[in-house]
Design a protein around this motif. Structure first.
Motif, PDB file in Angstrom:
ATOM      1  N   THR A 174       0.856  -1.181   0.000  1.00 42.07           N
ATOM      2  CA  THR A 174       0.000   0.000   0.000  1.00 42.07           C
ATOM      3  C   THR A 174       0.896   1.236   0.000  1.00 42.07           C
ATOM      4  O   THR A 174       2.128   1.136   0.144  1.00 42.07           O
ATOM      5  N   ALA A 175       0.291   2.383  -0.138  1.00 43.89           N
ATOM      6  CA  ALA A 175       1.071   3.616  -0.050  1.00 43.89           C
ATOM      7  C   ALA A 175       1.783   3.693   1.299  1.00 43.89           C
ATOM      8  O   ALA A 175       2.981   4.005   1.370  1.00 43.89           O
ATOM      9  N   GLN A 176       1.068   3.372   2.369  1.00 36.80           N
ATOM     10  CA  GLN A 176       1.651   3.486   3.697  1.00 36.80           C
ATOM     11  C   GLN A 176       2.703   2.413   3.958  1.00 36.80           C
ATOM     12  O   GLN A 176       3.785   2.693   4.480  1.00 36.80           O
ATOM     13  N   TYR A 179       5.925   3.115   2.115  1.00 35.83           N
ATOM     14  CA  TYR A 179       6.702   4.130   2.822  1.00 35.83           C
ATOM     15  C   TYR A 179       7.359   3.531   4.072  1.00 35.83           C
ATOM     16  O   TYR A 179       8.566   3.695   4.292  1.00 35.83           O
ATOM     17  N   SER A 207       1.883   1.789  -9.482  1.00 34.80           N
ATOM     18  CA  SER A 207       1.769   2.593  -8.259  1.00 34.80           C
ATOM     19  C   SER A 207       0.655   3.616  -8.423  1.00 34.80           C
ATOM     20  O   SER A 207       0.590   4.314  -9.446  1.00 34.80           O
ATOM     21  N   THR A 208      -0.196   3.709  -7.421  1.00 34.08           N
ATOM     22  CA  THR A 208      -1.217   4.758  -7.429  1.00 34.08           C
ATOM     23  C   THR A 208      -0.546   6.108  -7.182  1.00 34.08           C
ATOM     24  O   THR A 208       0.577   6.181  -6.679  1.00 34.08           O
ATOM     25  N   GLU A 210      -1.154   8.016  -4.845  1.00 34.72           N
ATOM     26  CA  GLU A 210      -0.896   8.082  -3.409  1.00 34.72           C
ATOM     27  C   GLU A 210       0.433   7.412  -3.049  1.00 34.72           C
ATOM     28  O   GLU A 210       1.190   7.913  -2.215  1.00 34.72           O
ATOM     29  N   GLN A 211       0.718   6.267  -3.666  1.00 36.77           N
ATOM     30  CA  GLN A 211       1.982   5.608  -3.372  1.00 36.77           C
ATOM     31  C   GLN A 211       3.165   6.394  -3.923  1.00 36.77           C
ATOM     32  O   GLN A 211       4.202   6.534  -3.255  1.00 36.77           O
ATOM     33  N   SER A 213       3.333   9.560  -4.269  1.00 38.58           N
ATOM     34  CA  SER A 213       3.523  10.705  -3.374  1.00 38.58           C
ATOM     35  C   SER A 213       4.201  10.295  -2.072  1.00 38.58           C
ATOM     36  O   SER A 213       5.049  11.023  -1.535  1.00 38.58           O
ATOM     37  N   ALA A 214       3.831   9.129  -1.544  1.00 40.49           N
ATOM     38  CA  ALA A 214       4.455   8.654  -0.309  1.00 40.49           C
ATOM     39  C   ALA A 214       5.948   8.421  -0.507  1.00 40.49           C
ATOM     40  O   ALA A 214       6.773   8.771   0.346  1.00 40.49           O
ATOM     41  N   HIS A 258       4.816  13.974  -8.281  1.00 39.71           N
ATOM     42  CA  HIS A 258       4.784  13.335  -6.965  1.00 39.71           C
ATOM     43  C   HIS A 258       6.148  13.369  -6.274  1.00 39.71           C
ATOM     44  O   HIS A 258       6.401  12.576  -5.362  1.00 39.71           O
TER      45      HIS A 258
END
Length: 429
Positions: A174-176, A179, A207-208, A210-211, A213-214, A258
């Motif tokens: 996941t994005a989180q 990271y 990668s979305t 959000e990912q 950006s993370a 991003h």
């Protein structure tokens, strides 16, 4: 001075960039030497001069073999070692058919360790002493790679590949978690011994936003790290990216928006670049990595080496194991020569050797440590037998200069041409 070793042979290093300055940037001594002490190059010069300067040194005479820096492979996927040379797919099909099923296996730490060991031994046998690798989404795949390299004393770079869409469930984070895992691995490995951590989103389609950006945020927190990803490898891939990111100016913009464009960015392939992308890459000082055996093997296209170098881009060279069809940087140099010929440029042997050593080291921002024979650099070097097979021997035997002698090995050589490999001054092969 008994802890000093003199390695005698033909020596080759560069005082400039032969891609720009021509072969005059090379320094060749037909009876040269390097002095090695404590894992570093102490001095370089003629054999007579170094014998005089270090009379108590141990001497290893390699005869007519060519002494040069160990090869630097700027873009590999060590988890694809077991599927190299798999038949007949373009990029997206190749990923789905071969890559993703194989990478699923790296959740097993024992399997990851086995492949890491195998890959590094194959790389060393082919004269590659440093590489920058994508691992898998599994943290244990990163641990296995860095541990195996540490056992061999090698300088390596790599990172956890991050994907949170358009891949099998077993390969998604996941994005989180991307990271968090990347940060933990970075803190564990970056700067430990000869290891460098590289932030690694596979590419925009997996990668979305959000990912991305993370990972951009993580890079901003650790700007001394490299960030590696793929860019503009195939036309159908570019069309896929356009559909996934309709608001983006182009493929590169999906990274830049991003926080994933910068001087420490390393972008693999970069074949089908738009003018704006080329301008931005040059402006920020990013590195592009040419993967010629991969580009021909899966039909990606012809890298514009001459045009990109002329406009001031930083370029490295890589096998792209296992999309690339060889572990050998010699074979990779030969493929780079052939691709450039198809675009109307004959790359000089000096340029090919520079790309595989100092050029790739520069792309990875490590030329102050490896990729050269400069005094103070880490003593990662190889010897090449320029008559390793009957076919090569009969051609090199007619050579009138070093370039005619070495070019047959570039074009026809393999691991048999690598007669010795030293890592931090210790012989490995």
């Amino acid at each position: 001075m008994s802890d000093i070793t003199l390695h005698l042979g033909q020596t080759l290093w560069f005082d400039g960039n032969p891609m720009v300055e021509g072969p005059e940037a090379a320094r060749v001594a037909t009876r040269g030497a390097i002095a090695v002490q404590g894992g570093h190059v102490l001095a370089r010069g003629t054999a007579d001069d170094l014998r005089r300067d270090y009379p108590q040194a141990t001497v290893e005479d390699h005869g007519a073999a060519l002494i040069l820096p160990g090869f630097i492979d700027a873009h590999v996927h060590y988890p694809q070692t077991a599927i190299i040379a798999s038949w007949g797919k373009r990029l997206i099909d190749w990923l789905n058919t071969y890559t993703f099923p194989e990478e699923m296996r790296f959740g097993d730490p024992d399997y990851a360790a086995k492949i890491a060991e195998s890959y590094l031994d194959l790389a060393l046998a082919n004269g590659t002493t440093t590489m920058c690798s994508y691992c898998t989404i599994h943290p244990q795949s990163v641990d296995a790679y860095f541990k195996a390299a540490a056992m061999r004393g090698m300088r390596v770079l790599g990172g956890k590949t991050c994907m949170d869409r358009n891949a099998p469930d077993g390969l998604l984070d996941t994005a989180q978690s991307a990271y968090d895992d990347s940060k933990a691995l970075l803190e564990r490995w970056h700067g430990q011994g000869r290891a460098s951590y590289v932030i690694t989103p596979r590419f925009s389609p997996t990668s979305t936003p959000e990912q991305l950006s993370a990972l951009g945020a993580l890079w901003a927190e650790h700007p001394d790290c490299l960030m590696q990803t793929h860019l503009s490898e195939q036309t159908d891939e570019i069309a896929w990216v356009r559909g996934l990111f309709p608001a983006a100016h182009d493929y590169l913009d999906t990274y830049e928006a991003h926080g994933l464009l910068g001087a420490n960015g390393v972008y693999g392939h970069a074949i089908h670049l738009e003018p704006r992308e080329r301008d931005r890459l040059r402006e920020v000082g990013a590195a592009l990595v040419h993967c010629p055996t991969s580009n021909t093997f899966i039909g990606s296209g012809l890298f514009d080496m001459a045009g990109l170098v002329a406009e001031g881009q930083r370029v490295g060279l890589a096998t792209d194991t296992g999309g690339g069809s060889s572990f050998s940087m010699l074979r990779t140099m030969a493929a780079a020569y052939e691709v450039a010929q198809l675009r109307g440029t004959a790359l000089h042997p000096s340029a090919l050797l520079w790309l595989a050593t100092e050029g790739s080291a520069r792309a990875l921002r490590i030329a102050d440590r490896v990729g050269t024979l400069a005094p103070g650099s880490e003593a990662d070097f190889i010897t090449l037998d320029l008559a390793s097979t009957p076919a090569i021997s009969q051609r090199s035997g007619q050579a009138e200069d070093i370039w005619e002698a070495v070019f047959p090995t570039i074009m026809m050589g393999d691991d048999r041409a690598v007669s010795g490999v030293w890592v931090m001054g210790e012989r490995q092969v």
